[in-house]
Design a protein around this motif. Sequence first.
Motif, PDB file in Angstrom:
ATOM      1  N   HIS A   1       0.833  -1.201   0.000  1.00 48.35           N
ATOM      2  CA  HIS A   1       0.000   0.000   0.000  1.00 48.35           C
ATOM      3  C   HIS A   1       0.870   1.253   0.000  1.00 48.35           C
ATOM      4  O   HIS A   1       0.566   2.232  -0.697  1.00 48.35           O
ATOM      5  N   LEU A   2       1.956   1.249   0.754  1.00 49.14           N
ATOM      6  CA  LEU A   2       2.868   2.389   0.769  1.00 49.14           C
ATOM      7  C   LEU A   2       3.478   2.638  -0.608  1.00 49.14           C
ATOM      8  O   LEU A   2       3.688   3.787  -1.004  1.00 49.14           O
ATOM      9  N   LEU A   3       3.768   1.553  -1.335  1.00 51.78           N
ATOM     10  CA  LEU A   3       4.437   1.662  -2.625  1.00 51.78           C
ATOM     11  C   LEU A   3       3.475   1.813  -3.798  1.00 51.78           C
ATOM     12  O   LEU A   3       3.893   2.125  -4.911  1.00 51.78           O
ATOM     13  N   SER A   4       2.186   1.615  -3.555  1.00 51.84           N
ATOM     14  CA  SER A   4       1.196   1.703  -4.626  1.00 51.84           C
ATOM     15  C   SER A   4       1.006   3.148  -5.069  1.00 51.84           C
ATOM     16  O   SER A   4       1.398   4.087  -4.375  1.00 51.84           O
ATOM     17  N   GLN A   5       0.399   3.331  -6.220  1.00 42.11           N
ATOM     18  CA  GLN A   5       0.116   4.689  -6.685  1.00 42.11           C
ATOM     19  C   GLN A   5      -0.785   5.428  -5.701  1.00 42.11           C
ATOM     20  O   GLN A   5      -0.583   6.622  -5.449  1.00 42.11           O
ATOM     21  N   THR A   6      -1.743   4.727  -5.128  1.00 43.34           N
ATOM     22  CA  THR A   6      -2.635   5.368  -4.159  1.00 43.34           C
ATOM     23  C   THR A   6      -1.877   5.808  -2.920  1.00 43.34           C
ATOM     24  O   THR A   6      -2.022   6.943  -2.446  1.00 43.34           O
ATOM     25  N   GLY A   7      -1.059   4.912  -2.377  1.00 44.56           N
ATOM     26  CA  GLY A   7      -0.291   5.250  -1.183  1.00 44.56           C
ATOM     27  C   GLY A   7       0.684   6.387  -1.431  1.00 44.56           C
ATOM     28  O   GLY A   7       0.812   7.301  -0.614  1.00 44.56           O
ATOM     29  N   GLN A   8       1.350   6.352  -2.575  1.00 47.10           N
ATOM     30  CA  GLN A   8       2.300   7.403  -2.922  1.00 47.10           C
ATOM     31  C   GLN A   8       1.589   8.744  -3.118  1.00 47.10           C
ATOM     32  O   GLN A   8       2.091   9.791  -2.720  1.00 47.10           O
ATOM     33  N   ARG A   9       0.416   8.695  -3.710  1.00 52.20           N
ATOM     34  CA  ARG A   9      -0.348   9.928  -3.921  1.00 52.20           C
ATOM     35  C   ARG A   9      -0.770  10.531  -2.587  1.00 52.20           C
ATOM     36  O   ARG A   9      -0.687  11.751  -2.386  1.00 52.20           O
ATOM     37  N   LEU A  10      -1.208   9.691  -1.654  1.00 51.48           N
ATOM     38  CA  LEU A  10      -1.627  10.191  -0.347  1.00 51.48           C
ATOM     39  C   LEU A  10      -0.446  10.761   0.435  1.00 51.48           C
ATOM     40  O   LEU A  10      -0.573  11.798   1.093  1.00 51.48           O
ATOM     41  N   LEU A  11       0.701  10.106   0.372  1.00 56.19           N
ATOM     42  CA  LEU A  11       1.890  10.625   1.046  1.00 56.19           C
ATOM     43  C   LEU A  11       2.282  11.982   0.472  1.00 56.19           C
ATOM     44  O   LEU A  11       2.737  12.869   1.188  1.00 56.19           O
ATOM     45  N   ALA A  12       2.080  12.132  -0.834  1.00 57.00           N
ATOM     46  CA  ALA A  12       2.439  13.390  -1.495  1.00 57.00           C
ATOM     47  C   ALA A  12       1.427  14.494  -1.204  1.00 57.00           C
ATOM     48  O   ALA A  12       1.803  15.623  -0.873  1.00 57.00           O
ATOM     49  N   GLU A  13       0.147  14.165  -1.303  1.00 51.19           N
ATOM     50  CA  GLU A  13      -0.893  15.186  -1.182  1.00 51.19           C
ATOM     51  C   GLU A  13      -1.134  15.624   0.254  1.00 51.19           C
ATOM     52  O   GLU A  13      -1.319  16.813   0.517  1.00 51.19           O
ATOM     53  N   THR A  14      -1.139  14.692   1.178  1.00 50.52           N
ATOM     54  CA  THR A  14      -1.460  15.039   2.562  1.00 50.52           C
ATOM     55  C   THR A  14      -0.221  15.123   3.444  1.00 50.52           C
ATOM     56  O   THR A  14      -0.193  15.892   4.398  1.00 50.52           O
ATOM     57  N   GLY A  15       0.806  14.340   3.127  1.00 46.79           N
ATOM     58  CA  GLY A  15       2.016  14.362   3.935  1.00 46.79           C
ATOM     59  C   GLY A  15       3.097  15.242   3.359  1.00 46.79           C
ATOM     60  O   GLY A  15       4.104  15.484   4.010  1.00 46.79           O
ATOM     61  N   ARG A  16       2.887  15.737   2.126  1.00 48.62           N
ATOM     62  CA  ARG A  16       3.854  16.605   1.459  1.00 48.62           C
ATOM     63  C   ARG A  16       5.196  15.913   1.266  1.00 48.62           C
ATOM     64  O   ARG A  16       6.244  16.561   1.179  1.00 48.62           O
ATOM     65  N   LEU A  17       5.208  14.584   1.194  1.00 50.15           N
ATOM     66  CA  LEU A  17       6.427  13.824   0.963  1.00 50.15           C
ATOM     67  C   LEU A  17       6.559  13.538  -0.531  1.00 50.15           C
ATOM     68  O   LEU A  17       5.596  13.118  -1.167  1.00 50.15           O
ATOM     69  N   TYR A  18       7.734  13.742  -1.081  1.00 42.53           N
ATOM     70  CA  TYR A  18       7.935  13.422  -2.486  1.00 42.53           C
ATOM     71  C   TYR A  18       7.878  11.909  -2.664  1.00 42.53           C
ATOM     72  O   TYR A  18       8.488  11.147  -1.917  1.00 42.53           O
ATOM     73  N   GLY A  19       7.128  11.478  -3.674  1.00 40.47           N
ATOM     74  CA  GLY A  19       7.015  10.055  -3.949  1.00 40.47           C
ATOM     75  C   GLY A  19       8.284   9.496  -4.551  1.00 40.47           C
ATOM     76  O   GLY A  19       9.168  10.232  -5.010  1.00 40.47           O
ATOM     77  N   VAL A  20       8.356   8.169  -4.592  1.00 45.36           N
ATOM     78  CA  VAL A  20       9.560   7.518  -5.106  1.00 45.36           C
ATOM     79  C   VAL A  20       9.307   6.788  -6.429  1.00 45.36           C
ATOM     80  O   VAL A  20      10.242   6.469  -7.151  1.00 45.36           O
ATOM     81  N   ARG A  21       8.049   6.540  -6.760  1.00 51.61           N
ATOM     82  CA  ARG A  21       7.738   5.809  -7.998  1.00 51.61           C
ATOM     83  C   ARG A  21       8.165   6.611  -9.224  1.00 51.61           C
ATOM     84  O   ARG A  21       8.046   7.836  -9.262  1.00 51.61           O
ATOM     85  N   THR A  22       8.619   5.895 -10.235  1.00 46.74           N
ATOM     86  CA  THR A  22       9.111   6.543 -11.454  1.00 46.74           C
ATOM     87  C   THR A  22       8.018   6.746 -12.497  1.00 46.74           C
ATOM     88  O   THR A  22       8.264   7.377 -13.527  1.00 46.74           O
ATOM     89  N   ASP A  23       6.813   6.220 -12.233  1.00 43.05           N
ATOM     90  CA  ASP A  23       5.748   6.289 -13.232  1.00 43.05           C
ATOM     91  C   ASP A  23       4.671   7.305 -12.868  1.00 43.05           C
ATOM     92  O   ASP A  23       3.578   7.279 -13.422  1.00 43.05           O
ATOM     93  N   MET A  24       4.974   8.215 -11.931  1.00 40.34           N
ATOM     94  CA  MET A  24       3.975   9.181 -11.512  1.00 40.34           C
ATOM     95  C   MET A  24       4.447  10.605 -11.793  1.00 40.34           C
ATOM     96  O   MET A  24       5.645  10.881 -11.857  1.00 40.34           O
ATOM     97  N   THR A  25       3.485  11.487 -11.955  1.00 39.64           N
ATOM     98  CA  THR A  25       3.774  12.894 -12.182  1.00 39.64           C
ATOM     99  C   THR A  25       3.047  13.716 -11.127  1.00 39.64           C
ATOM    100  O   THR A  25       2.264  13.190 -10.340  1.00 39.64           O
ATOM    101  N   GLY A  26       3.316  14.996 -11.110  1.00 41.24           N
ATOM    102  CA  GLY A  26       2.657  15.861 -10.139  1.00 41.24           C
ATOM    103  C   GLY A  26       3.680  16.670  -9.380  1.00 41.24           C
ATOM    104  O   GLY A  26       4.888  16.426  -9.457  1.00 41.24           O
ATOM    105  N   PRO A  27       3.226  17.654  -8.595  1.00 37.36           N
ATOM    106  CA  PRO A  27       4.130  18.570  -7.900  1.00 37.36           C
ATOM    107  C   PRO A  27       4.981  17.917  -6.817  1.00 37.36           C
ATOM    108  O   PRO A  27       5.992  18.467  -6.422  1.00 37.36           O
ATOM    109  N   ARG A  28       4.587  16.734  -6.316  1.00 41.56           N
ATOM    110  CA  ARG A  28       5.375  16.066  -5.273  1.00 41.56           C
ATOM    111  C   ARG A  28       5.861  14.699  -5.748  1.00 41.56           C
ATOM    112  O   ARG A  28       6.097  13.789  -4.952  1.00 41.56           O
ATOM    113  N   SER A  29       6.082  14.573  -7.029  1.00 41.23           N
ATOM    114  CA  SER A  29       6.562  13.313  -7.597  1.00 41.23           C
ATOM    115  C   SER A  29       8.090  13.306  -7.641  1.00 41.23           C
ATOM    116  O   SER A  29       8.752  14.342  -7.475  1.00 41.23           O
TER     117      SER A  29
END
Length: 369
Positions: free
Chosen positions: A295-323
Amino acid sequence: MNSKMVDRAAMIICGSTTLMTILMQRRDFGMAVLGLAAQRLPLAATPDQKVRVLSTADRMVVQPVIDDFERTHPGYNIDYVQLGSVELHAQFLTDQGAHADVLWSSAQDLQTKLVNDGYALRYESPHADFLPRWAMWKNEAYGTTHEPVGIAYHRQLLAQSEIPTTHLALAALLRSNTRRFRDRVATYDIEKAGLGYLTAAHDAMASPQSWELVRSLAQCRASLHIDTQSMLESIAAGRTALAYNVLGTYADAYARSNADMGVAYLQDYTFVVSRVAFIARKAPNPQGAKLWLDHLLSQTGQRLLAETGRLYGVRTDMTGPRSAAALKKLLGSAARPIAIGPGLLANLDRSKRNALLKRWHAEFEHARV
């Protein structure tokens, strides 16, 4: 059929489903045996659906991820325990990891040592193909975030034009006006903060001149902290003008609600750390632990960490201001991700660690004289 025959048949049935099928062809015999077996055999135990996560991440940052996990995985609940990185490491070792399912910490070197010492369960996550190579090790340790390490400052105490762009420039700024910055700068206590030691050790490897910055911090009588949060609070209160080696993700989030706070990244190099997660080899609930890690590594988990936790995601297949792509654009060639792997173990060698701590303390003790 006498009771001895039934007892013997029940024992055979419990050990052989094939024989049970044959005997069930005799309806009267089968019904009698199943009735007795149902009375004597205990019901299968209900699996423990609690997933115990030991973590350094602030609960408020992770809560949306926890809520989404529990919503999408009915029956599972996260027992989240927040600790400092050194305390987390020590607590895990008190019972050899027998009471934790997942360890999730920003102290990459301490996490790597635990994995190297055999405390992690090997698990090939289906999300592994979407992670950078530096963020995985042995299908046991997984990096879950990109977090740049930078400086935070008080805008009223330090003008934008004064913000240094390199480590040497920062050392020169502090050294040029020691009286102005005395008791007004902050950094990690590298002996008590795992992330502090990690970044200090990598600073020393990045350049021998890094000790000039340590000396300048010492001469300004820098306050030493065990976490980024306390440094940010000190800046917000106006007690501190500048803090060095803070987690940029936390500082960015703090600055959004505090107009007096600014965040900057040095251009000669900026370390990027990651919160490393692994499943404990003795995890009481390994299945739940795998689900949480995924769940942490999924697109959903990464999106939530980015949007609510302001943490930059680690996945290489995502875009956005905190990717990860956005962070690469922000830092450019200055970005230096600290890779998960055996390279982190060298600085945990006792003699090397003691030598680094001895020199660090010597700089601060000399400044007090």
